[in-house]
Motif scaffolding. Structure first.
Motif, mmCIF file in Angstrom:
data_model
loop_
_atom_site.group_PDB
_atom_site.id
_atom_site.type_symbol
_atom_site.label_atom_id
_atom_site.label_comp_id
_atom_site.label_asym_id
_atom_site.label_seq_id
_atom_site.Cartn_x
_atom_site.Cartn_y
_atom_site.Cartn_z
ATOM 1 N N GLY A 7 0.775 -1.227 0.000
ATOM 2 C CA GLY A 7 0.000 0.000 0.000
ATOM 3 C C GLY A 7 0.807 1.277 0.000
ATOM 4 O O GLY A 7 0.251 2.368 -0.115
ATOM 5 N N GLY A 8 2.114 1.167 0.144
ATOM 6 C CA GLY A 8 2.937 2.365 0.129
ATOM 7 C C GLY A 8 3.012 2.968 -1.262
ATOM 8 O O GLY A 8 2.543 2.385 -2.237
ATOM 9 N N GLY A 9 3.618 4.145 -1.341
ATOM 10 C CA GLY A 9 3.767 4.793 -2.623
ATOM 11 C C GLY A 9 4.107 6.250 -2.493
ATOM 12 O O GLY A 9 4.464 6.725 -1.412
ATOM 13 N N LEU A 10 3.987 6.942 -3.603
ATOM 14 C CA LEU A 10 4.261 8.377 -3.667
ATOM 15 C C LEU A 10 2.939 9.129 -3.742
ATOM 16 O O LEU A 10 2.076 8.795 -4.570
ATOM 17 N N VAL A 11 2.780 10.122 -2.877
ATOM 18 C CA VAL A 11 1.541 10.886 -2.848
ATOM 19 C C VAL A 11 1.872 12.338 -2.547
ATOM 20 O O VAL A 11 2.872 12.631 -1.882
ATOM 21 N N GLN A 12 1.030 13.240 -3.016
ATOM 22 C CA GLN A 12 1.230 14.656 -2.713
ATOM 23 C C GLN A 12 0.727 14.971 -1.318
ATOM 24 O O GLN A 12 -0.151 14.282 -0.779
ATOM 25 N N LEU A 84 -1.871 13.592 4.491
ATOM 26 C CA LEU A 84 -0.451 13.277 4.617
ATOM 27 C C LEU A 84 0.416 14.512 4.471
ATOM 28 O O LEU A 84 0.090 15.443 3.708
ATOM 29 N N LYS A 85 1.510 14.506 5.213
ATOM 30 C CA LYS A 85 2.466 15.608 5.218
ATOM 31 C C LYS A 85 3.843 15.094 4.786
ATOM 32 O O LYS A 85 4.139 13.901 4.948
ATOM 33 N N GLN A 106 8.504 -6.491 6.177
ATOM 34 C CA GLN A 106 9.689 -6.060 5.442
ATOM 35 C C GLN A 106 9.724 -4.558 5.193
ATOM 36 O O GLN A 106 10.763 -4.040 4.803
ATOM 37 N N GLY A 107 8.626 -3.869 5.427
ATOM 38 C CA GLY A 107 8.620 -2.427 5.223
ATOM 39 C C GLY A 107 8.080 -2.033 3.867
ATOM 40 O O GLY A 107 8.292 -2.720 2.869
ATOM 41 N N THR A 108 7.368 -0.926 3.855
ATOM 42 C CA THR A 108 6.856 -0.378 2.609
ATOM 43 C C THR A 108 7.129 1.136 2.614
ATOM 44 O O THR A 108 6.916 1.806 3.630
ATOM 45 N N GLN A 109 7.606 1.636 1.499
ATOM 46 C CA GLN A 109 8.017 3.043 1.422
ATOM 47 C C GLN A 109 6.820 3.956 1.203
ATOM 48 O O GLN A 109 5.995 3.700 0.321
ATOM 49 N N VAL A 110 6.757 5.001 2.004
ATOM 50 C CA VAL A 110 5.761 6.058 1.830
ATOM 51 C C VAL A 110 6.522 7.362 1.599
ATOM 52 O O VAL A 110 7.362 7.746 2.413
ATOM 53 N N THR A 111 6.230 8.012 0.489
ATOM 54 C CA THR A 111 6.871 9.281 0.172
ATOM 55 C C THR A 111 5.801 10.330 -0.081
ATOM 56 O O THR A 111 4.930 10.129 -0.926
ATOM 57 N N VAL A 112 5.872 11.411 0.676
ATOM 58 C CA VAL A 112 4.899 12.493 0.542
ATOM 59 C C VAL A 112 5.627 13.720 0.003
ATOM 60 O O VAL A 112 6.547 14.231 0.647
ATOM 61 N N SER A 113 5.217 14.161 -1.161
ATOM 62 C CA SER A 113 5.862 15.321 -1.772
ATOM 63 C C SER A 113 5.133 16.601 -1.393
ATOM 64 O O SER A 113 3.908 16.603 -1.194
ATOM 65 N N SER A 114 5.872 17.661 -1.297
ATOM 66 C CA SER A 114 5.271 18.947 -0.905
ATOM 67 C C SER A 114 4.791 19.727 -2.122
ATOM 68 O O SER A 114 5.052 19.380 -3.255
#
Length: 114
Positions: A7-12, A84-85, A106-114
């Motif tokens: 469920g992780g991913g890149l989101v604004q 998300l921030k 194992q971990g899932t990456q979450v990246t929140v862009s500004s």
């Protein structure tokens, strides 16, 4: 026993993600299920936890924005993340604690862009 997080991913910033973590294998008496995260250069920290009775606790930084839940029939824990921030960015790990053992995903990456 294996924990599979997804469920992780890149989101604004301001967006939402939903993490899932399913446990497979023979697990007896799951007590606590939880989510932790680790940002670059920082220690791993608790984000949210949920007991076998449904009691929850959250890090102050996510209260009101994140919701943890579990499906005991599926041995699965979820983390709904709203508003998300950028500071929520990190690797998110699920954890399952039973009477006699302690498992990490194992971990899932979450990246929140500004």
């Amino acid at each position: 026993v294996q924990l599979q997080a997804s469920g992780g991913g890149l989101v604004q910033a301001g967006g939402s993600l939903r993490l899932s973590c399913a446990a497979s294998g023979t697990i007896l008496s799951i007590n606590v299920m939880g989510w932790y995260r680790q940002a670059p250069g920082k220690q791993r920290e608790l984000v949210a936890g949920i007991s076998s009775t449904g009691s929850t606790n959250y890090a102050d930084s996510v209260k009101g924005r994140f919701t943890i839940s579990r499906d005991n029939a599926k041995d699965t824990v979820y983390l709904q993340m709203n508003s998300l921030k950028p500071e929520d960015t990190g690797v998110y790990y699920c954890r399952v604690v039973t009477r006699i053992d302690d498992y990490w995903g194992q971990g899932t990456q979450v990246t929140v862009s500004s």
